[in-house]
Design an enzyme around this catalytic site. Structure first.
Site, PDB file in Angstrom:
ATOM      1  N   GLN A 266       4.194  21.780   3.582  1.00  0.00           N
ATOM      2  CA  GLN A 266       2.907  21.436   2.970  1.00  0.00           C
ATOM      3  C   GLN A 266       1.941  22.611   3.013  1.00  0.00           C
ATOM      4  O   GLN A 266       1.149  22.817   2.097  1.00  0.00           O
ATOM      5  CB  GLN A 266       2.297  20.214   3.653  1.00  0.00           C
ATOM      6  CG  GLN A 266       3.102  18.952   3.490  1.00  0.00           C
ATOM      7  CD  GLN A 266       3.495  18.702   2.037  1.00  0.00           C
ATOM      8  OE1 GLN A 266       2.651  18.478   1.176  1.00  0.00           O
ATOM      9  NE2 GLN A 266       4.786  18.781   1.752  1.00  0.00           N
ATOM     10  N   GLU A 334      -1.384  11.735   3.769  1.00  0.00           N
ATOM     11  CA  GLU A 334      -0.607  11.615   2.535  1.00  0.00           C
ATOM     12  C   GLU A 334       0.875  11.411   2.871  1.00  0.00           C
ATOM     13  O   GLU A 334       1.516  10.484   2.378  1.00  0.00           O
ATOM     14  CB  GLU A 334      -0.803  12.886   1.701  1.00  0.00           C
ATOM     15  CG  GLU A 334      -0.022  12.914   0.401  1.00  0.00           C
ATOM     16  CD  GLU A 334      -0.137  14.252  -0.310  1.00  0.00           C
ATOM     17  OE1 GLU A 334       0.189  14.307  -1.507  1.00  0.00           O
ATOM     18  OE2 GLU A 334      -0.531  15.259   0.333  1.00  0.00           O
ATOM     19  N   HIS A 335       1.434  12.285   3.693  1.00  0.00           N
ATOM     20  CA  HIS A 335       2.835  12.191   4.121  1.00  0.00           C
ATOM     21  C   HIS A 335       2.882  12.031   5.643  1.00  0.00           C
ATOM     22  O   HIS A 335       2.255  12.800   6.362  1.00  0.00           O
ATOM     23  CB  HIS A 335       3.608  13.466   3.768  1.00  0.00           C
ATOM     24  CG  HIS A 335       3.495  13.888   2.339  1.00  0.00           C
ATOM     25  ND1 HIS A 335       2.637  14.882   1.924  1.00  0.00           N
ATOM     26  CD2 HIS A 335       4.141  13.450   1.231  1.00  0.00           C
ATOM     27  CE1 HIS A 335       2.758  15.046   0.614  1.00  0.00           C
ATOM     28  NE2 HIS A 335       3.662  14.191   0.165  1.00  0.00           N
ATOM     29  N   ASP A 368       9.438  14.568  -2.172  1.00  0.00           N
ATOM     30  CA  ASP A 368       8.796  15.332  -3.247  1.00  0.00           C
ATOM     31  C   ASP A 368       9.673  15.408  -4.484  1.00  0.00           C
ATOM     32  O   ASP A 368       9.163  15.456  -5.603  1.00  0.00           O
ATOM     33  CB  ASP A 368       8.484  16.758  -2.776  1.00  0.00           C
ATOM     34  CG  ASP A 368       7.139  16.859  -2.074  1.00  0.00           C
ATOM     35  OD1 ASP A 368       6.381  15.882  -2.093  1.00  0.00           O
ATOM     36  OD2 ASP A 368       6.862  17.927  -1.498  1.00  0.00           O
ATOM     37  N   HIS A 427     -25.112 -20.878 -19.849  1.00  0.00           N
ATOM     38  CA  HIS A 427     -23.793 -21.055 -19.254  1.00  0.00           C
ATOM     39  C   HIS A 427     -23.571 -22.539 -18.934  1.00  0.00           C
ATOM     40  O   HIS A 427     -22.508 -23.108 -19.209  1.00  0.00           O
ATOM     41  CB  HIS A 427     -23.675 -20.251 -17.952  1.00  0.00           C
ATOM     42  CG  HIS A 427     -23.417 -18.795 -18.145  1.00  0.00           C
ATOM     43  ND1 HIS A 427     -24.345 -17.944 -18.681  1.00  0.00           N
ATOM     44  CD2 HIS A 427     -22.314 -18.031 -17.857  1.00  0.00           C
ATOM     45  CE1 HIS A 427     -23.845 -16.717 -18.707  1.00  0.00           C
ATOM     46  NE2 HIS A 427     -22.621 -16.744 -18.215  1.00  0.00           N
TER      47      HIS A 427
END
Length: 437
Positions: A266, A334-335, A368, A427
């Site tokens: 990364q 993220e990972h 990935d 309404h």
């Protein structure tokens, strides 16, 4: 030696240092935003002419018409057939795995008819329909990612999107064959060799040549991100992603070279990427640090890796794996790699992560490229409330309501009472008219 931060949960200032590590200033550069705003307005006003002008200015690609900026299906197929067999087979295998995974995702329409006394015959449900047209932004030049084509285009196809339009910058006319081959495999309908904010504008507003889309997906630089922010609401977008992140939880039993390389994987994206190891074993942390120093000189992108590790990387010692999972949930990476024994048992402890990689043999890089699940994941802690890109991002849900005559009487009284309470008499009367019938 890499000057990566060392933290321990037993330190008195751990909380402060962790907060500092996680702090990321995502504010837009005002000059970038001003430039993007000008480009968007110009493309909206002048269409093709503006796109051609910006493509000449930013990509060095001199053309006289938009037809020169569109690639034919034949050119895409030629790129696929021209790949070396090893590359083509890898790309096809990845595409097939991504397809099979996402084919399990589709949301389906459903409905039911009520049998309750007073509302019998009323039908409620949900209709799921695909978006009509989606725009796919693919980085070009040095940052060419065929995997991004597969990860964005294939779920759209599975969802039933009718028309997929891809834009990819080709600086000075340099095409990346793998990217074009991926577009052929994913059955992209039209490909334009344009990029930057002008490409986002063309997709969002439409031009004389490029059709307007309903949603724009795909990664890009700061100008692309700023453009996506500005056109959101006119079209949908997937997300505005921050720098890439990996967090490895290890029990100290994995080969330290493996963990070091996972952290590198990364960090090599850019200087703002974040790589973090959490482990209860102080001696093992030192072994990983040694591996980092020894392996770094072998990396072609060692300067980027070093900058990322020293800017935002960390080696964190914890008391135990329970504490490690608690910190991971706070970070919401993220990972997340669970490089531990009996890794499956620890999955339930993780509540916030874009993707969880389970066991010592599951490197993040497999996700990935070819594992199957999508690699477009929430970043910057947004995994606390966001999900990976999937088929559901290319579909919309429409509510279905069919009220029977009996249901109109029962529900009408409820609706009228609430409407009068909100000060909305029209309404209420609309519901009461059905009572009178």
């Amino acid at each position: 030696m890499i000057r990566i931060k060392r933290l321990a949960t037993t330190d008195a200032d751990f909380e402060v240092r962790l907060d500092a590590l996680l702090a990321f200033e995502a504010a837009q550069d005002e000059s970038v935003d001003r430039t993007v705003a000008s480009i968007l307005a110009d493309v909206k006003a002048r269409g093709d002419a503006a796109v051609i002008e910006y493509t000449r200015r930013f990509d060095g690609l001199v053309v006289s018409s938009m037809t020169e900026l569109e690639l034919s299906q034949n050119e895409l197929q030629q790129a696929l057939s021209g790949l070396p067999s090893v590359q083509r087979e890898a790309l096809e295998a990845a595409a097939q795995r991504v397809l099979e995974y996402h084919q399990r995702q589709p949301l389906r329409s459903w409905q039911y008819e009520e049998e309750h006394e007073g509302t019998r015959g009323t039908m409620l449900g949900q209709k799921v329909t695909p978006l009509d047209r989606v725009g796919l932004y693919v980085p070009g030049g040095k940052a060419s990612y065929p995997s991004s084509v597969l990860m964005n285009a294939i779920p759209a196809r599975v969802a039933g999107v009718r028309d997929l339009v891809m834009v990819v910058p080709t600086p000075f006319g340099e095409h990346n064959p793998l990217v074009l081959a991926a577009a052929a495999l994913a059955r992209v309908d039209r490909v334009f060799t344009i990029g930057g904010a002008q490409a986002v504008a063309a997709l969002a507003y439409g031009t004389q040549t490029i059709p307007r889309v309903d949603k724009i997906v795909g990664p890009g630089n700061a100008y692309v991100a700023a453009a996506k922010r500005r056109v959101f609401g006119i079209v949908g977008i997937d997300m505005v992603a921050g720098p890439s992140e990996i967090l490895v939880i290890c029990d100290g039993q994995t080969n330290p070279d493996w963990v070091a390389m996972d952290l590198f994987s990364q960090a090599e994206h850019d200087e703002l990427a974040q790589s973090v190891l959490i482990c209860p074993d102080a001696a093992y942390i030192e072994r990983v640090a040694t591996s980092l120093d020894r392996l770094l000189p072998t990396m072609p992108r060692q300067q980027v890796i070093r900058a990322a590790l020293e800017n935002r990387g960390a080696l964190i010692q914890v008391r135990d794996l329970d504490e490690a999972c608690g910190i991971a949930n706070r970070i919401a990476p993220e990972h997340l790699e669970l490089s531990v024994s009996d890794a499956e048992a620890w999955v339930e402890k993780i509540h916030h992560a874009g993707a969880i990689f389970i066991g010592r043999y599951t490197s993040e890089s497999l996700g990935d490229y070819c594992a199957g699940p999508n690699h477009v994941l929430p970043t910057s802690g947004s995994a606390r409330f966001s999900s990976p890109l999937g088929v559901y991002d290319f579909q919309k849900r429409t509510s279905l309501i069919r009220v029977s005559q009996a249901g109109a009487k029962t529900l009408g009284r409820i609706a009228a009472t609430l409407a009068y309470g909100e000060g909305l008499p029209a309404h209420a009367r609309a519901a009461e008219y059905r009572l009178e019938s």
